[in-house]
Motif scaffolding. Structure first.
Motif, short mmCIF file in Angstrom:
data_model
loop_
_atom_site.label_atom_id
_atom_site.label_comp_id
_atom_site.label_asym_id
_atom_site.label_seq_id
_atom_site.Cartn_x
_atom_site.Cartn_y
_atom_site.Cartn_z
N GLY A 30 38.83 27.56 63.62
CA GLY A 30 40.00 27.92 62.83
C GLY A 30 39.93 29.35 62.32
N ASN A 31 40.88 29.71 61.45
CA ASN A 31 40.99 31.07 60.93
C ASN A 31 40.71 31.14 59.43
OD1 ASN A 31 41.68 31.89 63.46
ND2 ASN A 31 43.76 32.54 62.96
N LEU A 32 40.34 32.33 59.01
CA LEU A 32 40.10 32.64 57.61
C LEU A 32 41.37 32.44 56.78
CD1 LEU A 32 38.31 34.19 55.39
CD2 LEU A 32 39.45 36.26 56.25
N VAL A 33 41.21 31.88 55.58
CA VAL A 33 42.25 31.86 54.55
C VAL A 33 41.80 32.76 53.42
CG1 VAL A 33 43.44 30.40 52.83
CG2 VAL A 33 43.07 29.55 55.16
N VAL A 34 42.73 33.47 52.80
CA VAL A 34 42.39 34.36 51.69
C VAL A 34 43.21 33.99 50.45
CG1 VAL A 34 41.65 36.31 53.11
CG2 VAL A 34 44.07 36.09 52.48
N SER A 35 42.62 34.21 49.28
CA SER A 35 43.37 34.11 48.02
C SER A 35 43.81 35.52 47.62
CB SER A 35 42.52 33.47 46.93
OG SER A 35 41.37 34.26 46.65
N MET A 36 44.83 35.61 46.78
CA MET A 36 45.38 36.92 46.41
C MET A 36 45.59 37.02 44.91
SD MET A 36 48.21 38.86 45.43
CE MET A 36 49.73 37.95 45.72
N ARG A 37 45.21 38.19 44.38
CA ARG A 37 45.47 38.54 42.99
C ARG A 37 45.94 39.99 42.99
NH1 ARG A 37 41.38 35.44 44.04
NH2 ARG A 37 40.90 33.60 42.76
N PRO A 38 47.08 40.31 42.38
CA PRO A 38 47.56 41.70 42.40
C PRO A 38 46.91 42.54 41.30
CG PRO A 38 49.21 40.26 41.40
CD PRO A 38 48.08 39.37 41.82
N TYR A 39 46.61 43.79 41.65
CA TYR A 39 46.04 44.75 40.69
C TYR A 39 46.56 46.15 40.99
CZ TYR A 39 42.83 41.27 38.85
OH TYR A 39 42.32 40.15 38.23
N ALA A 98 30.48 32.89 45.10
CA ALA A 98 31.88 32.55 44.79
C ALA A 98 32.81 33.51 45.54
CB ALA A 98 32.11 32.60 43.28
N HIS A 99 32.46 33.81 46.77
CA HIS A 99 33.22 34.64 47.71
C HIS A 99 33.01 36.14 47.52
CE1 HIS A 99 35.06 30.96 49.01
NE2 HIS A 99 35.70 30.78 47.87
N GLY A 100 32.36 36.58 46.44
CA GLY A 100 32.01 37.99 46.31
C GLY A 100 33.20 38.91 46.14
N ALA A 101 33.02 40.16 46.56
CA ALA A 101 34.04 41.20 46.40
C ALA A 101 35.21 40.96 47.35
CB ALA A 101 33.41 42.57 46.68
N PRO A 102 36.36 41.57 47.06
CA PRO A 102 37.51 41.39 47.96
C PRO A 102 37.25 41.94 49.36
CG PRO A 102 38.00 43.02 46.23
CD PRO A 102 36.70 42.40 45.89
N LEU A 103 37.96 41.35 50.32
CA LEU A 103 37.86 41.78 51.71
C LEU A 103 38.79 42.93 52.02
CD1 LEU A 103 37.92 38.28 53.48
CD2 LEU A 103 35.90 39.68 52.97
N ALA A 104 39.95 42.97 51.39
CA ALA A 104 40.99 43.93 51.75
C ALA A 104 42.05 43.95 50.67
CB ALA A 104 41.62 43.56 53.10
N TRP A 105 42.91 44.98 50.70
CA TRP A 105 44.02 45.05 49.75
C TRP A 105 45.11 45.96 50.31
CZ3 TRP A 105 39.03 46.66 48.65
CH2 TRP A 105 38.81 48.05 48.67
N PRO A 132 48.57 43.84 46.49
CA PRO A 132 47.85 42.56 46.62
C PRO A 132 46.40 42.81 47.02
CG PRO A 132 49.24 42.93 48.54
CD PRO A 132 49.55 44.04 47.57
N VAL A 133 45.49 42.06 46.38
CA VAL A 133 44.06 42.17 46.67
C VAL A 133 43.61 40.80 47.17
CG1 VAL A 133 41.78 42.75 45.75
CG2 VAL A 133 43.83 43.88 44.84
N PHE A 134 42.86 40.78 48.28
CA PHE A 134 42.56 39.54 48.99
C PHE A 134 41.06 39.24 49.00
CE2 PHE A 134 46.36 41.39 50.96
CZ PHE A 134 47.27 40.35 50.78
N TRP A 135 40.75 37.98 48.70
CA TRP A 135 39.37 37.48 48.76
C TRP A 135 39.27 36.36 49.80
CZ3 TRP A 135 41.40 39.43 44.34
CH2 TRP A 135 40.58 40.22 43.52
N ALA A 136 38.11 36.22 50.43
CA ALA A 136 37.85 35.05 51.26
C ALA A 136 38.02 33.80 50.42
CB ALA A 136 36.43 35.12 51.83
N CYS A 137 38.49 32.72 51.03
CA CYS A 137 38.86 31.51 50.30
C CYS A 137 38.29 30.28 50.99
CB CYS A 137 40.38 31.41 50.20
SG CYS A 137 40.99 29.90 49.42
#
Length: 321
Positions: A203-212, A230-237, A268-273
């Motif tokens: 399957g594929n990666l899912v990401v959570s998002m928090r805006p900053y 706990a997934h560490g630093a964000p992957l992308a934004w 939007p800032v994205f973390w692995a989920c």
């Protein structure tokens, strides 16, 4: 000392340290509590905080709490839950080890064990979460608040770290996540980035998002990067991050969770989920006829403290954009 080698053969290269992918999400200094009243590693007030885990579990078991868990158990770490038959446990363990950002491994139960011996001794993983999904042949069959009827001597439970465990640290730094501010579940999005496969799980990666605001992102990376479990630093934004991850869904239409507004001057800032593991179950299809997970955002609350997941040498870098 030099490496042992046969005469006439070139010497072996120095042994390399194990990569992060072959470690659990717990820091090397972690001391496992033996119960919810154990103060080991907890520091001042930690024992009292740990005892609240049993209160939370009882509330779920008695049907008094079935809501999303952001902010529901202050000071306690939270986790994604996957429970499946022992025949598939090794493949799923390999999947977690090969995908440490989206599936940071915190604990694994023994077949038939209804608790998590390191992360939540005393918790019944079949009754003590607010909401579950029962999976049949790779499809979500139903949601439930109790799956005790599926407990058997063949089932193995996995606890995988969750980003809710560092949201209090962001709030303390004046960086309150938007969904916490609004009292909602975190928005989550499917991506086009493939997970590393193991057996039937892919399957594929899912990401959570928090805006900053862009100016806050270095501090956000620094804080969350201390929590590799706990997934560490964000992957992308930002727009570049949306493109790099291959997110096709508009930000106001998340695939899981609730939408939040991205305000002017924010990105939007994205973390692995950990919902990535549920996409792995989808991909497994009828190769895995039965599995149980938490419902997205309705996490397992652990008797570990948020602070016990902090790794002083964690990767505070910004990740790959």
């Amino acid at each position: 000392r030099g490496a042992l080698h046969l005469a006439g053969e070139p010497p072996m290269p120095p042994q390399q340290p194990l990569p992060r992918a072959l470690r659990t999400g717990l820091p090397p200094t972690f001391v496992a509590p033996t119960s919810t009243h154990d103060d080991a590693g907890a520091g001042a007030g930690g024992g009292a905080c740990r005892a609240q885990a049993a209160v939370f579990w009882r509330g779920c078991r008695e049907g008094r709490f079935d809501a999303p868990t952001p902010g529901a158990a202050p000071g306690l770490a939270q986790a994604n839950l996957v429970v499946l038959p022992a025949a598939h446990a090794f493949d799923f363990l390999c999947f977690a080890l090969r995908n440490p950002r989206q599936a940071p491994l915190l604990d694994v139960g023994s077949p038939g064990c209804r608790s998590l011996p390191l992360a939540a001794p005393g918790c019944d993983v079949f009754t003590d979460l607010p909401r579950y999904i029962v999976w049949k042949d790779g499809e979500p069959e139903r949601e439930a608040t109790d799956v005790a009827e599926l407990a058997s001597g063949d089932m193995v439970a996995f606890a995988l770290g969750c980003s809710f465990s560092w949201e209090a640290a962001l709030a303390e730094a004046g960086l309150v996540p938007r969904h916490v501010e609004l009292g909602r579940n975190v928005p989550m999005y499917r991506t086009a980035v493939p997970n590393e496969p193991a057996g039937p799980f892919r399957g594929n990666l899912v990401v959570s998002m928090r805006p900053y605001a862009p100016a806050d992102i270095p501090r956000v990376c620094e804080i969350t990067g201390r929590y590799p479990g706990a997934h560490g630093a964000p992957l992308a934004w930002g727009e570049d991050g949306v493109a790099a991850l291959g997110i096709a869904t508009p930000m106001n239409e998340p695939d899981f969770g609730n939408a939040v507004d991205v305000r002017e001057g924010e990105v939007p800032v994205f973390w692995a989920c950990g919902v990535s593991t549920q996409c792995a179950l989808e991909a497994a299809g009828d190769a895995v006829p039965l599995a149980i997970t938490h419902a997205p955002g309705h996490m397992a609350v652990l008797s570990l403290l948020d602070s016990e997941l902090v790794e002083a040498t964690g990767d505070g870098d910004a990740g790959a954009r």
